[in-house]
Design a protein around this motif. Structure first.
Motif, PDB file in Angstrom:
ATOM      1  N   GLN A   9      -7.545 -53.653  17.521  1.00  0.00           N
ATOM      2  CA  GLN A   9      -6.747 -52.517  17.486  1.00  0.00           C
ATOM      3  C   GLN A   9      -7.379 -51.366  18.009  1.00  0.00           C
ATOM      4  O   GLN A   9      -7.077 -49.890  17.787  1.00  0.00           O
ATOM      5  CB  GLN A   9      -7.474 -52.000  15.108  1.00  0.00           C
ATOM      6  CG  GLN A   9      -6.838 -53.014  14.380  1.00  0.00           C
ATOM      7  CD  GLN A   9      -5.351 -52.952  14.264  1.00  0.00           C
ATOM      8  OE1 GLN A   9      -4.925 -52.090  14.172  1.00  0.00           O
ATOM      9  NE2 GLN A   9      -4.976 -54.049  13.343  1.00  0.00           N
ATOM     10  N   GLN A  10      -7.159 -51.792  19.289  1.00  0.00           N
ATOM     11  CA  GLN A  10      -7.094 -51.145  20.495  1.00  0.00           C
ATOM     12  C   GLN A  10      -6.260 -49.799  21.107  1.00  0.00           C
ATOM     13  O   GLN A  10      -6.713 -48.830  20.909  1.00  0.00           O
ATOM     14  CB  GLN A  10      -7.867 -51.875  21.372  1.00  0.00           C
ATOM     15  CG  GLN A  10      -8.928 -52.639  21.555  1.00  0.00           C
ATOM     16  CD  GLN A  10      -9.024 -53.042  22.883  1.00  0.00           C
ATOM     17  OE1 GLN A  10      -7.871 -53.256  24.191  1.00  0.00           O
ATOM     18  NE2 GLN A  10     -10.864 -53.516  23.608  1.00  0.00           N
ATOM     19  N   GLU A  15      -4.121 -44.453  19.297  1.00  0.00           N
ATOM     20  CA  GLU A  15      -3.663 -43.557  19.422  1.00  0.00           C
ATOM     21  C   GLU A  15      -4.355 -42.479  18.630  1.00  0.00           C
ATOM     22  O   GLU A  15      -4.314 -40.903  18.174  1.00  0.00           O
ATOM     23  CB  GLU A  15      -2.356 -44.339  18.620  1.00  0.00           C
ATOM     24  CG  GLU A  15      -1.744 -43.125  17.737  1.00  0.00           C
ATOM     25  CD  GLU A  15      -0.590 -43.880  16.937  1.00  0.00           C
ATOM     26  OE1 GLU A  15       0.114 -43.643  16.313  1.00  0.00           O
ATOM     27  OE2 GLU A  15       0.282 -45.118  17.667  1.00  0.00           O
ATOM     28  N   LEU A  16      -5.415 -43.026  16.962  1.00  0.00           N
ATOM     29  CA  LEU A  16      -6.431 -42.330  16.698  1.00  0.00           C
ATOM     30  C   LEU A  16      -6.641 -40.874  16.831  1.00  0.00           C
ATOM     31  O   LEU A  16      -6.802 -39.622  16.559  1.00  0.00           O
ATOM     32  CB  LEU A  16      -7.112 -43.134  15.607  1.00  0.00           C
ATOM     33  CG  LEU A  16      -7.698 -42.783  14.515  1.00  0.00           C
ATOM     34  CD1 LEU A  16      -6.706 -41.859  13.444  1.00  0.00           C
ATOM     35  CD2 LEU A  16      -8.650 -43.612  14.226  1.00  0.00           C
ATOM     36  N   LEU A  17      -7.752 -41.774  18.134  1.00  0.00           N
ATOM     37  CA  LEU A  17      -8.273 -40.416  18.682  1.00  0.00           C
ATOM     38  C   LEU A  17      -7.688 -39.197  18.958  1.00  0.00           C
ATOM     39  O   LEU A  17      -8.210 -37.787  19.552  1.00  0.00           O
ATOM     40  CB  LEU A  17      -9.597 -40.772  19.397  1.00  0.00           C
ATOM     41  CG  LEU A  17     -10.495 -41.733  18.403  1.00  0.00           C
ATOM     42  CD1 LEU A  17     -11.438 -42.332  19.805  1.00  0.00           C
ATOM     43  CD2 LEU A  17     -11.313 -41.302  18.102  1.00  0.00           C
ATOM     44  N   GLU A  18      -6.750 -39.429  20.122  1.00  0.00           N
ATOM     45  CA  GLU A  18      -6.067 -38.832  20.963  1.00  0.00           C
ATOM     46  C   GLU A  18      -5.352 -37.422  20.392  1.00  0.00           C
ATOM     47  O   GLU A  18      -4.761 -36.938  20.703  1.00  0.00           O
ATOM     48  CB  GLU A  18      -5.313 -39.611  21.971  1.00  0.00           C
ATOM     49  CG  GLU A  18      -6.017 -40.054  23.281  1.00  0.00           C
ATOM     50  CD  GLU A  18      -5.118 -40.692  24.581  1.00  0.00           C
ATOM     51  OE1 GLU A  18      -4.345 -41.638  23.867  1.00  0.00           O
ATOM     52  OE2 GLU A  18      -5.394 -40.594  25.320  1.00  0.00           O
ATOM     53  N   GLY A  19      -4.754 -38.724  19.357  1.00  0.00           N
ATOM     54  CA  GLY A  19      -4.073 -37.305  17.806  1.00  0.00           C
ATOM     55  C   GLY A  19      -5.100 -36.652  17.558  1.00  0.00           C
ATOM     56  O   GLY A  19      -4.156 -35.774  16.679  1.00  0.00           O
ATOM     57  N   GLU A  31      -9.808 -45.615  30.502  1.00  0.00           N
ATOM     58  CA  GLU A  31      -9.873 -46.670  31.016  1.00  0.00           C
ATOM     59  C   GLU A  31     -10.431 -47.812  30.192  1.00  0.00           C
ATOM     60  O   GLU A  31     -10.922 -46.700  29.031  1.00  0.00           O
ATOM     61  CB  GLU A  31     -10.847 -46.614  32.673  1.00  0.00           C
ATOM     62  CG  GLU A  31     -12.715 -46.300  32.412  1.00  0.00           C
ATOM     63  CD  GLU A  31     -12.917 -46.764  33.706  1.00  0.00           C
ATOM     64  OE1 GLU A  31     -13.235 -47.926  34.319  1.00  0.00           O
ATOM     65  OE2 GLU A  31     -14.056 -45.542  33.441  1.00  0.00           O
ATOM     66  N   LYS A  32     -10.015 -48.872  29.892  1.00  0.00           N
ATOM     67  CA  LYS A  32     -10.820 -50.071  29.811  1.00  0.00           C
ATOM     68  C   LYS A  32     -11.830 -50.563  30.662  1.00  0.00           C
ATOM     69  O   LYS A  32     -11.469 -51.386  31.570  1.00  0.00           O
ATOM     70  CB  LYS A  32      -9.351 -50.592  29.213  1.00  0.00           C
ATOM     71  CG  LYS A  32      -9.570 -52.260  27.960  1.00  0.00           C
ATOM     72  CD  LYS A  32      -8.376 -52.575  27.567  1.00  0.00           C
ATOM     73  CE  LYS A  32      -8.336 -54.402  26.664  1.00  0.00           C
ATOM     74  NZ  LYS A  32      -7.731 -54.508  26.489  1.00  0.00           N
TER      75      LYS A  32
END
Length: 72
Positions: A9-10, A15-19, A31-32
């Protein structure tokens, strides 16, 4: 900065945190590193890591996801 370690679920986590736009924190993906997702945060890193954990667990897929959230 905080690191979220999760093999699954990366994209959903990014998406969740940036939103996230409520409260005192903003999360910007940097970065990853392997299974770690590194985010730049505003505010206290320890509190931002705890809030990220709470946000992820609040999702339908997050309450069964094995992950770690830590300040770095």
């Amino acid at each position: 900065m905080i690191a979220i370690s999760s093999a699954m679920q990366q994209d959903a986590i990014k998406e969740l945190l940036e939103g996230y736009s409520e409260g005192d924190f903003t999360y910007t993906f940097k970065e990853k590193q392997g299974i770690k997702l590194i985010f730049e945060v505003t505010g206290d890193s320890e509190e931002a890591a705890a809030k990220a954990k709470q946000l992820i667990k609040g999702e339908s897929w997050g309450n069964v996801l094995y992950f770690q959230s830590a300040a770095v």
